[in-house]
Design a protein around this motif. Structure first.
Motif, PDB file in Angstrom:
ATOM      1  N   GLN A   5       2.699 -16.006   3.545  1.00 22.19           N
ATOM      2  CA  GLN A   5       1.923 -17.161   3.091  1.00 22.19           C
ATOM      3  C   GLN A   5       2.818 -18.367   2.814  1.00 22.19           C
ATOM      4  OE1 GLN A   5      -1.388 -17.580   3.267  1.00 22.19           O
ATOM      5  NE2 GLN A   5      -1.440 -15.564   4.242  1.00 22.19           N
ATOM      6  N   PRO A 200      -7.197 -12.274   9.281  1.00 17.27           N
ATOM      7  CA  PRO A 200      -6.994 -12.143   7.830  1.00 17.27           C
ATOM      8  C   PRO A 200      -5.810 -12.955   7.310  1.00 17.27           C
ATOM      9  CG  PRO A 200      -7.461 -10.005   8.799  1.00 17.27           C
ATOM     10  CD  PRO A 200      -7.278 -10.958   9.937  1.00 17.27           C
ATOM     11  N   ASP A 201      -4.742 -13.079   8.113  1.00 15.07           N
ATOM     12  CA  ASP A 201      -3.580 -13.852   7.667  1.00 15.07           C
ATOM     13  C   ASP A 201      -3.944 -15.321   7.457  1.00 15.07           C
ATOM     14  OD1 ASP A 201      -1.707 -11.637   7.951  1.00 15.07           O
ATOM     15  OD2 ASP A 201      -2.046 -11.871  10.107  1.00 15.07           O
ATOM     16  N   ASP A 204      -6.468 -15.739   4.452  1.00 15.37           N
ATOM     17  CA  ASP A 204      -5.812 -15.746   3.138  1.00 15.37           C
ATOM     18  C   ASP A 204      -5.211 -17.120   2.857  1.00 15.37           C
ATOM     19  OD1 ASP A 204      -6.478 -13.103   2.905  1.00 15.37           O
ATOM     20  OD2 ASP A 204      -4.457 -12.309   3.258  1.00 15.37           O
ATOM     21  N   TYR A 205      -4.638 -17.711   3.906  1.00 15.40           N
ATOM     22  CA  TYR A 205      -4.032 -19.031   3.728  1.00 15.40           C
ATOM     23  C   TYR A 205      -5.093 -20.072   3.352  1.00 15.40           C
ATOM     24  CZ  TYR A 205      -1.934 -23.519   4.704  1.00 15.40           C
ATOM     25  OH  TYR A 205      -1.501 -24.822   4.582  1.00 15.40           O
ATOM     26  N   SER A 231     -10.239  -9.296   3.343  1.00 15.96           N
ATOM     27  CA  SER A 231      -9.812 -10.694   3.340  1.00 15.96           C
ATOM     28  C   SER A 231     -11.028 -11.625   3.297  1.00 15.96           C
ATOM     29  CB  SER A 231      -8.977 -10.939   4.599  1.00 15.96           C
ATOM     30  OG  SER A 231      -8.747 -12.305   4.779  1.00 15.96           O
ATOM     31  N   ARG A 234     -12.501 -11.583  -0.219  1.00 20.81           N
ATOM     32  CA  ARG A 234     -11.694 -12.392  -1.143  1.00 20.81           C
ATOM     33  C   ARG A 234     -11.951 -13.882  -0.903  1.00 20.81           C
ATOM     34  NH1 ARG A 234      -7.564  -8.881   0.195  1.00 20.81           N
ATOM     35  NH2 ARG A 234      -6.690 -10.383   1.663  1.00 20.81           N
ATOM     36  N   ALA A 235     -11.906 -14.288   0.366  1.00 21.59           N
ATOM     37  CA  ALA A 235     -12.088 -15.709   0.688  1.00 21.59           C
ATOM     38  C   ALA A 235     -13.478 -16.183   0.262  1.00 21.59           C
ATOM     39  CB  ALA A 235     -11.876 -15.938   2.178  1.00 21.59           C
TER      40      ALA A 235
END
Lengths: 477, 477
Positions: A5, A200-201, A204-205, A231, A234-235
Motif C-alpha cells: 500500500q 483487492p490490492d 484496499d488502496y 476486500s 471492507r471497502a
C-alpha cells in the motif's frame, strides 16, 4: 507483497514518470498521454531512429532506465512482449514505484508462449517486490497530476470517483464519458490481466484514499474469490462501491478469456458475493455512471415512495411505469396535499393524483412559478420519500433555445429546492429529437449538482439501487 | 358505424381541412400545424377579436362551419369543452369526413361534468355516423399531405410506418424522433379518450392502407378486448404490428385513468393477448423505434446465432453479454472460418473466436480493408445467422471528424455487405463522450438503409424481437 500500500501511494501520486519504448509508429501514444503530467517526465528508448522524434516532443530520453538521474515513481512500458521480462527486471533494479505493462500478447492469447511470458514477468516482479500493473493494460489515470491513460482524457480537476477497470477501453471511456456528465475521477487504474496486482490490492488502496468518496469497478474475473469478498466488504464499509461485471454469460466468459484471460464466475454466485459484501451492482457503462450520479448528487433517503412530475399525460404514464418497474412506489398523496393542489392546479389537460401531469399548470400557458409550489407540496407530503421530475420535453427544449435565461431561472429554482429539501431528487432530460439541446441542458443541470438522467428508466434504475444502498447502511433491509 | 372505413379513407387523405376555434392565446397552434397542408385550409372562428390574426396567416375564416363553401374532409376542433357538443353537431350537419377533438376536460378529469360531456358528444357523433377522433387528442399526421399534429413535425416524405397513439405527446414525438432516425410515418393518429373510434377502427384502416408497411401502437387501454384481439390478429397477418402498452403497473393504471380515462388491463393478460395475436411488444418510445428499425432495415432471418464484431476487448465482452442476455446465441465459428481468420487476424491485443475483437486488425494500425474480409467470413459461416458490428468507438469518431471521407468509404463497404448478404445485419454507434459525432454518424448509417442503434443492449433487444417475429411467420415457434 510487503509494503504494497505504501508503494502504491507513491506510484499513484507520482512526482516522476518514465515512458519506456514509445515510438512514432504508435503516434507516441504514451508520451502524448503524459504530456499533461505536472511532475518530471522521462523517456527510455534505445532505438536511435526513434530518439530524435522523442526529443522533439521535449522529453529527455535515456537509453536505459538505469541511466535516468532520478528516482522513478511510476513507469509505463510499451515494448515487444519478448523484451518485457528484461524491462521488468530493469524496473525492479531501479526501484521503480510501480510499472504498468501496456504490452499485450500474454495469457489472453490462449497460447503457451504468451502464458509462459506472463508467468515469467510475474515471477520477476514478485521476487523483487515490484508492483506490476497489467500486463495488457492502460495503467494509471490521475487527472489532478495529469497522468493519463489516453491523450483525450481531461486533466486538472480531480473528482470523487476511484475506478478499477479490467478493460482499458472502459477505463478510458469512463474518464471521458463520466467527465462529460459531471462524474470525475480521483484515481483510475486499468488492471489488464492482473498477473501480480489484482482487484483487492487496488480496492484496499482506494478504500483508504482520502480523495476517493466512491469506488467503481469493472471486473471480468478474480483469482481469489475469498480475498476479493473480504476486500470488497471492507471497502463497502468505508464508502459505496459499485461493481459492473463483464462476461456474465457463457459466451461472454469466452470473450473475457480472450480479453484478459480472466476465469469465469457464475453470475448468480458473483451477484450474491457483491450483495453480501454490501456493494452495489451495475450492468453497463451508462448504468455505472447513472448509479454514481444518484449516489453523489442526491441527498440520501431510505423511503421508496416517489412523487412524480411530468410535462404531459403521455409522459406521466411513462414515468410512473418506469419507477414502479424499478421496484419503487408511487403512492397517493395526503389529503392536505390534494387540498393545496386543488386550489391552483389546472386539471383541464392535466392531473395531480401522483404522478403530476403539470404541463398545463407550469408550462403550456401556465405559470412557471407554480413549479416551486408543486415541489414544496411534494417535499412536505409525508407519503413522498423522493421526487423525480421530467425537465426536457420538446416544449422546454425549444423554450431554452429561444430564451436561454429561462433555463437559468429554472436551474436556480431546482437548485434551491435541492438545497432546501432532505429528499432524494432526480431530474430527467430525455434526448427526444432535440438531442443536442437536451444533452447540453443535461450537462448544465449536472453542473448545478443535480442528478440528471437521459431517460425515466435510467433515473428509476439508478435511484432504486442508491435507495437500496442507503437502506442497507441504516440496517433497514 | 356504417361505412366507417370509407369515411376514414376520405378523412385521412383530406383535400380540405377546417380548423375550428384556434386563437392567438394558443399561438395559433392548429393553423400553424396545418400551414403545410397541400389542400384547402379553412378556419372557423366567431370571435371578432380573433379573426384579423387568423386572416393575417392567410387562412380564410368563416363564422360557422356551415358557411364554408366547400366540403370538409377533416376538421380539428379546439373550443372550450362546454361548446364542444354544439360544434360536433355542426360537423355532423356539414357532413365532415371526420373530426378530431383537441379539447380536453372530459372523462379523464374523473369528474361527473367531464364524463357527461364526453358521453354527450359521443351520442351526437354516433347518431350522425360522424367519425369522432378523441376527445383530448392531437388528431391526424399525414406527412405527404402536410397535415400535422404539431408545427415541428416534418412533411413531404412519407414513410412506411402507421401509428396509433393514445397519447398526443407520444404521437408528436414519434413523428419527430422517428424521422431523426430514418423511421418515417405514413399515417399517424393520436386517439385520446377514444370515445367513438377506438384502436380496432384505426387498426383495420392501417392494415388495409397500401402506404403502411408496418404498424406501431401506443395503447393505454381498450374498451372491447375481444374486438381488439380480433383486429390485432387480422392486422398482424397483413403486416408486422408493434405494440407499446402504457400503464402496465398499478400506479401507471392510475396515471392512464387521469390521462385518457382508459381502463387498466392486467399486464400479463395484455402481453398474452398481443403475443397470441402475432404482434410484437415494445416497452418505450426508444424501444418501439428500435424494433421498427430492425423490422424495416434488416433482411429477415430466423436463426439465433450471432456473429459479433467489436473494436476492443472490453467492448467485445459487452457486446457478447448484451446479445446473450437478449436471448440470442454467440456460437463458435466453423473450422473453415478459423482457418481463414488465422491467416491474417492480429491476435496481439485482439481475438477472433467470436466475438471478433478486431480493433488491431482493422483499426489501430491495422488495415481497414480487412473489414470486408471479416464480414465475408461471417457471412459464409453456417453457424452465424445474423451479424452485429460496433462502429463508433472514440477512435472511429475521431477519425471521422478528422477525415469525413473515411466514413463514406466505410458506409460504402457496409452497404455493399448488406446488399450482398442474406443475413440480418445491425450496427451499433454508442454515443460515448463524442455524442454529437456518434449521433450524426448514426443518422448517416441510417440513410444508407442500415439498422443503426445507440447501444449494444438496444440493438440486441430489437433484433431478438424481429427474429422472433420472422420465426413465427415461418411457423418455427
Amino acid at each position: 507483497m510487503p509494503d504494497l500500500q505504501s508503494k502504491l501511494a507513491r506510484a499513484f501520486r507520482p512526482r516522476t514518470v518514465a515512458v519506456i519504448g514509445d515510438k512514432r509508429a504508435m503516434g507516441y501514444l504514451w508520451l502524448r498521454s503524459m504530456s499533461t503530467f505536472t511532475g518530471k517526465l522521462y523517456s527510455v528508448q534505445i532505438d536511435p531512429d526513434e530518439i530524435p522524434g522523442i526529443e522533439e516532443l521535449g522529453v529527455p530520453n535515456f537509453p536505459s532506465l538505469a541511466e535516468i538521474p532520478d528516482e522513478i515513481d511510476y513507469a509505463v512500458c510499451s515494448v515487444p512482449r519478448t523484451i518485457a521480462p528484461r524491462i521488468i527486471a530493469d524496473c525492479a533494479a531501479k526501484g521503480v514505484g510501480a510499472v504498468a505493462l501496456f504490452t499485450s500478447g500474454f495469457a489472453e492469447t490462449g497460447e503457451a508462449e504468451g502464458a509462459e511470458l506472463q508467468a515469467e514477468i510475474g515471477r520477476i516482479a514478485r521476487e523483487a517486490g515490484l508492483p506490476l500493473i497489467g500486463p495488457n493494460c492502460m495503467g494509471l489515470y490521475n487527472p489532478r497530476l495529469g497522468v493519463r491513460q489516453s491523450a483525450e482524457q481531461p486533466t486538472g480537476e480531480a473528482g470523487p470517483v476511484g475506478l478499477i477497470s479490467q478493460s482499458g477501453t472502459h477505463a478510458i471511456n469512463f474518464g471521458l464519458n463520466g467527465a462529460a456528465q459531471g462524474i470525475r475521477v480521483s484515481t483510475s487504474i486499468s488492471i489488464g490481466n492482473a498477473e501480480v496486482l489484482d482487484i483487492p490490492d487496488y480496492l484496499d488502496y482506494l478504500a483508504a484514499d482520502p480523495e476517493t468518496q466512491v469506488i467503481a469497478i469493472y471486473a471480468e474475473g478474480v483469482k481469489d474469490g475469498r480475498r476479493f469478498f473480504e476486500s470488497l466488504r471492507r471497502a463497502s464499509k468505508a464508502k459505496p462501491v459499485v461493481v459492473w461485471k463483464g462476461g456474465v454469460t457463457e459466451a461472454g466468459a469466452r470473450a473475457i478469456a480472450s480479453h484478459t484471460a480472466a476465469l469465469a464466475t457464475p453470475n448468480a454466485v458473483w451477484n450474491a458475493v457483491v450483495k453480501q459484501a454490501g456493494a452495489i451492482t451495475a450492468e453497463s457503462m451508462d448504468d455505472l455512471i447513472d448509479v454514481l450520479k444518484a449516489l453523489l448528487f442526491c441527498k440520501p433517503g431510505t423511503g421508496r415512495g416517489m412523487g412524480l412530475m411530468a410535462m404531459t399525460g403521455g409522459q406521466s404514464v411513462v414515468i410512473t411505469d418506469a419507477f414502479v418497474r424499478a421496484g419503487l412506489e408511487v403512492p397517493l398523496l395526503t389529503a392536505a396535499s390534494y387540498e393545496k393542489l386543488a386550489s391552483f392546479f389546472n386539471i383541464i389537460g392535466g392531473s395531480y393524483r401522483n404522478p403530476l401531469d403539470m404541463g398545463g399548470t407550469i408550462g403550456f400557458g401556465g405559470q412557471p412559478q407554480h413549479l416551486e409550489r408543486l415541489l414544496q407540496i411534494l417535499d412536505e407530503d409525508e407519503h413522498v420519500d423522493a421526487i423525480a421530475i421530467e425537465l426536457a420535453s420538446g416544449f422546454m427544449a425549444r423554450r431554452w433555445q429561444a430564451d436561454p435565461a429561462s433555463l437559468d431561472s429554472l436551474l436556480d429554482l431546482l437548485q434551491a429546492h435541492r438545497e432546501r429539501s432532505a429528499k432524494p431528487f432526480v431530474t430527467v432530460l430525455h434526448p427526444g429529437h432535440l438531442e443536442d439541446v437536451a444533452s447540453q441542458a443535461r450537462a448544465r443541470v449536472g453542473e448545478r449538482g443535480l442528478a440528471a438522467f437521459a431517460s425515466f428508466e435510467r433515473a428509476a434504475a439508478a435511484l432504486r439501487r442508491a435507495i437500496d444502498y442507503w437502506r442497507q447502511q441504516e440496517g433497514l433491509d
